[in-house]
Design a protein around this motif. Structure first.
Motif, PDB file in Angstrom:
ATOM      1  N   TRP A  44     -12.300  -7.425 -66.121  1.00  0.00           N
ATOM      2  CA  TRP A  44     -11.505  -7.112 -65.164  1.00  0.00           C
ATOM      3  C   TRP A  44     -10.270  -8.251 -65.118  1.00  0.00           C
ATOM      4  O   TRP A  44      -9.199  -7.813 -64.765  1.00  0.00           O
ATOM      5  N   TYR A  47      -8.024  -7.929 -67.907  1.00  0.00           N
ATOM      6  CA  TYR A  47      -7.083  -6.687 -67.589  1.00  0.00           C
ATOM      7  C   TYR A  47      -6.055  -7.073 -66.673  1.00  0.00           C
ATOM      8  O   TYR A  47      -4.783  -6.861 -66.681  1.00  0.00           O
ATOM      9  N   TYR A  52      -4.848  -6.996 -72.662  1.00  0.00           N
ATOM     10  CA  TYR A  52      -5.608  -5.865 -73.029  1.00  0.00           C
ATOM     11  C   TYR A  52      -6.921  -6.080 -74.216  1.00  0.00           C
ATOM     12  O   TYR A  52      -7.829  -5.555 -74.249  1.00  0.00           O
ATOM     13  N   TYR A  59     -15.310  -4.901 -71.673  1.00  0.00           N
ATOM     14  CA  TYR A  59     -15.551  -3.328 -71.376  1.00  0.00           C
ATOM     15  C   TYR A  59     -16.791  -2.857 -72.222  1.00  0.00           C
ATOM     16  O   TYR A  59     -17.355  -1.924 -71.568  1.00  0.00           O
ATOM     17  N   LYS A  71     -14.798   3.567 -63.825  1.00  0.00           N
ATOM     18  CA  LYS A  71     -13.784   2.552 -63.687  1.00  0.00           C
ATOM     19  C   LYS A  71     -13.504   1.836 -64.876  1.00  0.00           C
ATOM     20  O   LYS A  71     -12.481   1.805 -65.376  1.00  0.00           O
ATOM     21  N   THR A  72     -14.621   1.501 -65.328  1.00  0.00           N
ATOM     22  CA  THR A  72     -14.636   0.581 -66.604  1.00  0.00           C
ATOM     23  C   THR A  72     -13.941   1.449 -67.769  1.00  0.00           C
ATOM     24  O   THR A  72     -13.078   0.998 -68.319  1.00  0.00           O
ATOM     25  N   ASN A  75     -10.240   1.761 -67.366  1.00  0.00           N
ATOM     26  CA  ASN A  75      -9.594   0.719 -67.711  1.00  0.00           C
ATOM     27  C   ASN A  75      -9.573   0.608 -69.242  1.00  0.00           C
ATOM     28  O   ASN A  75      -8.521   0.016 -69.836  1.00  0.00           O
ATOM     29  N   ARG A  76     -10.752   0.565 -69.860  1.00  0.00           N
ATOM     30  CA  ARG A  76     -10.575   0.783 -71.415  1.00  0.00           C
ATOM     31  C   ARG A  76      -9.895   1.415 -72.029  1.00  0.00           C
ATOM     32  O   ARG A  76      -9.006   1.350 -72.846  1.00  0.00           O
ATOM     33  N   TYR A  78      -7.069   2.754 -70.670  1.00  0.00           N
ATOM     34  CA  TYR A  78      -5.611   2.026 -70.582  1.00  0.00           C
ATOM     35  C   TYR A  78      -5.321   0.919 -71.539  1.00  0.00           C
ATOM     36  O   TYR A  78      -4.017   0.659 -71.934  1.00  0.00           O
ATOM     37  N   CYS A  79      -6.382   0.240 -71.840  1.00  0.00           N
ATOM     38  CA  CYS A  79      -6.284  -0.834 -72.750  1.00  0.00           C
ATOM     39  C   CYS A  79      -6.067  -0.353 -74.202  1.00  0.00           C
ATOM     40  O   CYS A  79      -5.176  -0.811 -74.877  1.00  0.00           O
ATOM     41  N   LYS A 109      -1.866   9.460 -67.289  1.00  0.00           N
ATOM     42  CA  LYS A 109      -1.853   8.551 -68.292  1.00  0.00           C
ATOM     43  C   LYS A 109      -2.255   9.543 -69.547  1.00  0.00           C
ATOM     44  O   LYS A 109      -1.719   9.196 -70.746  1.00  0.00           O
TER      45      LYS A 109
END
Length: 202
Positions: A44, A47, A52, A59, A71-72, A75-76, A78-79, A109
């Motif tokens: 986090w 991030y 990233y 992650y 959630k993980t 975010n991954r 998004y990375c 996204k």
């Protein structure tokens, strides 16, 4: 003892000093290598610091232990998108949307990533999925990416896969789908967002 570093790291993260937070969390992890919360927090914090590339390994570790951490995975994804690893981003978004099809941020996204892949028609289809969830947001993204323009998908070989158009926020006019060879597969007609007339298959 590791909890002391973990708590301090959280405080530094809250005041937006992510680098210090990461340093402290790594000290906590050095004391207890099994600390899953420490691994999660480091991901986090990287991030939040827009790092990233370094967030990804953490992650991955979290998801190896808990593949259902939505959630993980978001975010991954998004990375991956930020690092232009678009296929991996789409894979994560698809996994999420199979079980959570109403997560608006992921729908948006995914559409933006499709646009980056030059899969414009797919992007517009993703934005259409916002209909009924957030109509104003659907209208915004359709206007931004799709309206009054021809939207096209391409095969990896560069040949056109799909060609259509939007007008005043709705699918409108002729839609053509192609085989990978370049030959026409299907033709249909849309008026004000609805299919009109016969579909012609080849």
């Amino acid at each position: 003892e590791y909890l002391t570093f973990d708590r301090k790291a959280t405080v530094y993260s809250q005041i937006r000093d992510q680098k210090k937070a990461i340093e402290l969390e790594k000290q906590a992890l050095a004391i207890d290598s099994t600390c899953q919360q420490c691994i999660m927090n480091i991901g986090w914090f990287y991030y939040a610091d827009l790092d990233y590339k370094n967030a990804l390994p953490f992650y991955n570790k979290i998801l190896a232990q808990n593949p259902y951490s939505t959630k993980t995975m978001i975010n991954r994804g998004y990375c991956y998108a930020a690092l232009a690893e678009y296929d991996k981003a789409i894979a994560d978004f698809d996994t999420i949307l199979k079980t959570n099809p109403k997560i608006i941020d992921v729908i948006v996204k995914k559409g933006e990533v499709r646009f980056q892949q030059n899969r414009f028609a797919s992007a517009c289809n993703n934005f259409e999925d916002l209909k009924g969830l957030n109509d104003s947001l659907r209208d915004y993204y359709i206007a931004k990416y799709c309206d009054n323009r021809e939207v096209t998908n391409y095969y990896p070989n560069g040949k056109i896969e799909y060609k259509g158009a939007y007008k005043n926020g709705q699918r409108d006019g002729k839609v053509t789908e192609y085989y990978e060879s370049g030959k026409i597969k299907l033709e249909s007609q849309f008026e004000n967002g609805k299919e009109a007339g016969k579909v012609k298959e080849y």
